[in-house]
Design an enzyme around this catalytic site. Structure first.
Site, PDB file in Angstrom:
ATOM      1  N   TYR A  51       0.830  -1.218   0.000  1.00 27.90           N
ATOM      2  CA  TYR A  51       0.000   0.000   0.000  1.00 27.90           C
ATOM      3  C   TYR A  51       0.864   1.267   0.000  1.00 27.90           C
ATOM      4  CZ  TYR A  51      -3.924  -3.035   1.436  1.00 27.90           C
ATOM      5  OH  TYR A  51      -4.879  -4.028   1.523  1.00 27.90           O
ATOM      6  N   HIS A 109      -0.045 -11.715   1.605  1.00 32.42           N
ATOM      7  CA  HIS A 109      -1.069 -10.916   0.924  1.00 32.42           C
ATOM      8  C   HIS A 109      -1.830 -11.727  -0.142  1.00 32.42           C
ATOM      9  CE1 HIS A 109      -1.935  -6.416   0.012  1.00 32.42           C
ATOM     10  NE2 HIS A 109      -3.002  -7.141  -0.213  1.00 32.42           N
TER      11      HIS A 109
HETATM   12  N1  NAP Z   1      -6.095  -8.429   1.301  1.00 32.69           N
HETATM   13  C1  NAP Z   1      -6.383  -7.873   0.152  1.00 32.69           C
HETATM   14  O1  NAP Z   1      -6.022  -8.364  -0.926  1.00 32.69           O
HETATM   15  C2  NAP Z   1      -7.151  -6.593   0.149  1.00 32.69           C
HETATM   16  C3  NAP Z   1      -7.694  -6.094  -1.052  1.00 32.69           C
HETATM   17  C4  NAP Z   1      -8.435  -4.906  -1.002  1.00 32.69           C
HETATM   18  C5  NAP Z   1      -8.625  -4.264   0.208  1.00 32.69           C
HETATM   19  N2  NAP Z   1      -8.067  -4.762   1.369  1.00 32.69           N
HETATM   20  C6  NAP Z   1      -8.249  -4.098   2.688  1.00 32.69           C
HETATM   21  O2  NAP Z   1      -9.637  -3.946   2.924  1.00 32.69           O
HETATM   22  C7  NAP Z   1      -9.928  -2.551   3.169  1.00 32.69           C
HETATM   23  C8  NAP Z   1     -11.327  -2.196   2.734  1.00 32.69           C
HETATM   24  O3  NAP Z   1     -11.521  -2.437   1.353  1.00 32.69           O
HETATM   25  P1  NAP Z   1     -11.653  -1.277   0.273  1.00 32.69           P
HETATM   26  O4  NAP Z   1     -10.951  -0.066   0.794  1.00 32.69           O
HETATM   27  O5  NAP Z   1     -11.229  -1.832  -1.033  1.00 32.69           O
HETATM   28  O6  NAP Z   1     -13.217  -1.032   0.141  1.00 32.69           O
HETATM   29  P2  NAP Z   1     -14.463  -0.744   1.119  1.00 32.69           P
HETATM   30  O7  NAP Z   1     -14.021  -0.526   2.519  1.00 32.69           O
HETATM   31  O8  NAP Z   1     -15.465  -1.781   0.818  1.00 32.69           O
HETATM   32  O9  NAP Z   1     -15.047   0.606   0.499  1.00 32.69           O
HETATM   33  C9  NAP Z   1     -14.367   1.820   0.587  1.00 32.69           C
HETATM   34  C10 NAP Z   1     -15.199   2.834  -0.197  1.00 32.69           C
HETATM   35  O10 NAP Z   1     -16.469   2.973   0.425  1.00 32.69           O
HETATM   36  C11 NAP Z   1     -16.687   4.353   0.767  1.00 32.69           C
HETATM   37  N3  NAP Z   1     -17.354   4.372   2.073  1.00 32.69           N
HETATM   38  C12 NAP Z   1     -16.832   4.030   3.284  1.00 32.69           C
HETATM   39  N4  NAP Z   1     -17.743   4.161   4.258  1.00 32.69           N
HETATM   40  C13 NAP Z   1     -18.862   4.624   3.675  1.00 32.69           C
HETATM   41  C14 NAP Z   1     -20.146   4.957   4.178  1.00 32.69           C
HETATM   42  N5  NAP Z   1     -20.442   4.836   5.471  1.00 32.69           N
HETATM   43  N6  NAP Z   1     -21.076   5.404   3.287  1.00 32.69           N
HETATM   44  C15 NAP Z   1     -20.777   5.531   1.978  1.00 32.69           C
HETATM   45  N7  NAP Z   1     -19.580   5.220   1.446  1.00 32.69           N
HETATM   46  C16 NAP Z   1     -18.628   4.765   2.282  1.00 32.69           C
HETATM   47  C17 NAP Z   1     -15.319   4.968   0.821  1.00 32.69           C
HETATM   48  O11 NAP Z   1     -15.377   6.332   0.467  1.00 32.69           O
HETATM   49  P3  NAP Z   1     -14.821   7.490   1.470  1.00 32.69           P
HETATM   50  O12 NAP Z   1     -13.384   7.145   1.766  1.00 32.69           O
HETATM   51  O13 NAP Z   1     -14.990   8.713   0.648  1.00 32.69           O
HETATM   52  O14 NAP Z   1     -15.688   7.440   2.691  1.00 32.69           O
HETATM   53  C18 NAP Z   1     -14.546   4.183  -0.242  1.00 32.69           C
HETATM   54  O15 NAP Z   1     -14.787   4.727  -1.521  1.00 32.69           O
HETATM   55  C19 NAP Z   1      -8.830  -1.851   2.364  1.00 32.69           C
HETATM   56  O16 NAP Z   1      -8.726  -0.484   2.683  1.00 32.69           O
HETATM   57  C20 NAP Z   1      -7.639  -2.690   2.721  1.00 32.69           C
HETATM   58  O17 NAP Z   1      -7.161  -2.361   4.017  1.00 32.69           O
HETATM   59  C21 NAP Z   1      -7.347  -5.913   1.332  1.00 32.69           C
END
Ligand code: NAP
Length: 275
Positions: A51, A109
């Site tokens: 990241y 990962h």
């Molecule tokens: N292990 C892996 O391979 C892998 C892959 C992907 C992700 N991850 C981890 O999982 C975490 C979460 O996944 P992600 O970041 O891909 O997606 P997510 O948490 O499902 O979605 C994030 C999105 O949702 C929006 N959001 C958040 N809260 C909200 C709410 N209450 N109402 C409306 N919109 C909202 C955010 O916008 P705003 O920021 O504008 O609020 C952002 O655009 C990552 O940050 C990372 O740490 C791991």
């Protein structure tokens, strides 16, 4: 802060019911947003070597004034660092970037099966756990076959498998695989990255019935599945909203309704994804 009880891992340690995701947070914004998440009450922060924000996450943890023992930090080993010796070097780099002397959770990962180094990598993870460099060890994006291979070859079951999981990709088989092996499911992309899922009629109706937001309904759905969601938000109001899911319970029909969305993977396929 969430009043949901902590989750207990198969190694006897505990983690908060909800973590804070940091993918896409970069530079001073990352420090600011992790600082605001800690202020909101998050006590599990999910980062990864790939990241490019470990230093910024570490700064927010150090400057928070919260005792280190009260904050769990997860990092993940990047693809180029697979292999026993490479893993031992990579964890040192992650710790140095984070400014920590120990990780609470370290994950492989991606399994990268074409490289076939994930078992050697897992052996190094076990050593790191035994030496106290990391508290708990787990994996991410592993299939049941990948899990069974590391368990059969080392005798050590990952504490966690962090997988893509949201109403648009409900992962019934992987959740069952985790349940039979005693592995905690961490949900990445728990809000479906905010795309589509939060606007779906089924989700909106369930949320409305409880007077909560669609994101809260979805995060409660994860919690009731026994999974640990890791929502990311750069917005302090939404960060708080995403932690505030203790005050309502979805019934069986509402759980099924949320899971009834069209199913589609947003991220990579663990059998073929390359890093
Ligand atoms: N292990 C892996 O391979 C892998 C892959 C992907 C992700 N991850 C981890 O999982 C975490 C979460 O996944 P992600 O970041 O891909 O997606 P997510 O948490 O499902 O979605 C994030 C999105 O949702 C929006 N959001 C958040 N809260 C909200 C709410 N209450 N109402 C409306 N919109 C909202 C955010 O916008 P705003 O920021 O504008 O609020 C952002 O655009 C990552 O940050 C990372 O740490 C791991």
């Amino acid at each position: 802060m969430t009043s949901l009880p902590d989750l207990t891992l198969n190694d006897g340690t505990t983690l908060p019911a909800i973590g804070f995701g940091t993918w896409t947070l970069r530079g001073s914004d990352a420090t600011e947003q992790v600082a605001s998440a800690l202020e909101a009450g998050y006590r599990l922060i999910d980062t990864a070597a790939s990241y490019g924000n470990e230093a910024e996450v570490g700064r927010a943890v150090a400057e928070s004034g919260i005792a280190r023992s009260q904050i769990a930090v997860t990092s993940k080993l990047a693809g180029p660092d697979h292999g026993y010796d490479a893993t031992l070097r990579a964890v040192e780099r992650s710790l140095a970037a984070l400014g920590l002397d120990r990780l609470d959770l370290y994950l492989i990962h991606w399994p990268l099966p074409a490289r076939d180094l994930y078992v050697d990598t897992w052996r190094a993870f076990i050593r790191l756990r035994d030496e106290g460099v990391v508290r708990s060890v787990g994996v991410s994006n592993f299939t049941a076959a990948h899990l069974d291979r590391v368990i059969a070859e080392t005798g050590v079951t990952p504490a966690v498998n962090q997988i893509e999981l949201h109403p648009g990709f409900v992962q019934e088989q992987m959740r069952a695989a985790h349940a039979t092996r005693g592995i905690l499911t961490q949900s990445w992309g728990p809000l479906g990255r905010g795309r589509g899922i939060l606007d779906a009629e089924a989700v909106r109706e369930v949320a409305q019935a409880h007077g909560v937001t669609p994101a809260q309904a979805v995060l409660r759905w994860h919690h009731q599945l026994g999974a640990q969601p890791l929502p990311k938000s750069g917005d302090p109001t939404r960060q708080r909203e995403n932690l505030d899911i203790a005050g309502f319970t979805l019934d069986e029909e509402q759980m099924a309704r949320i899971a009834s969305l069209p199913q589609r993977r947003l991220g990579g396929d663990p059998d073929t994804h390359e890093e």
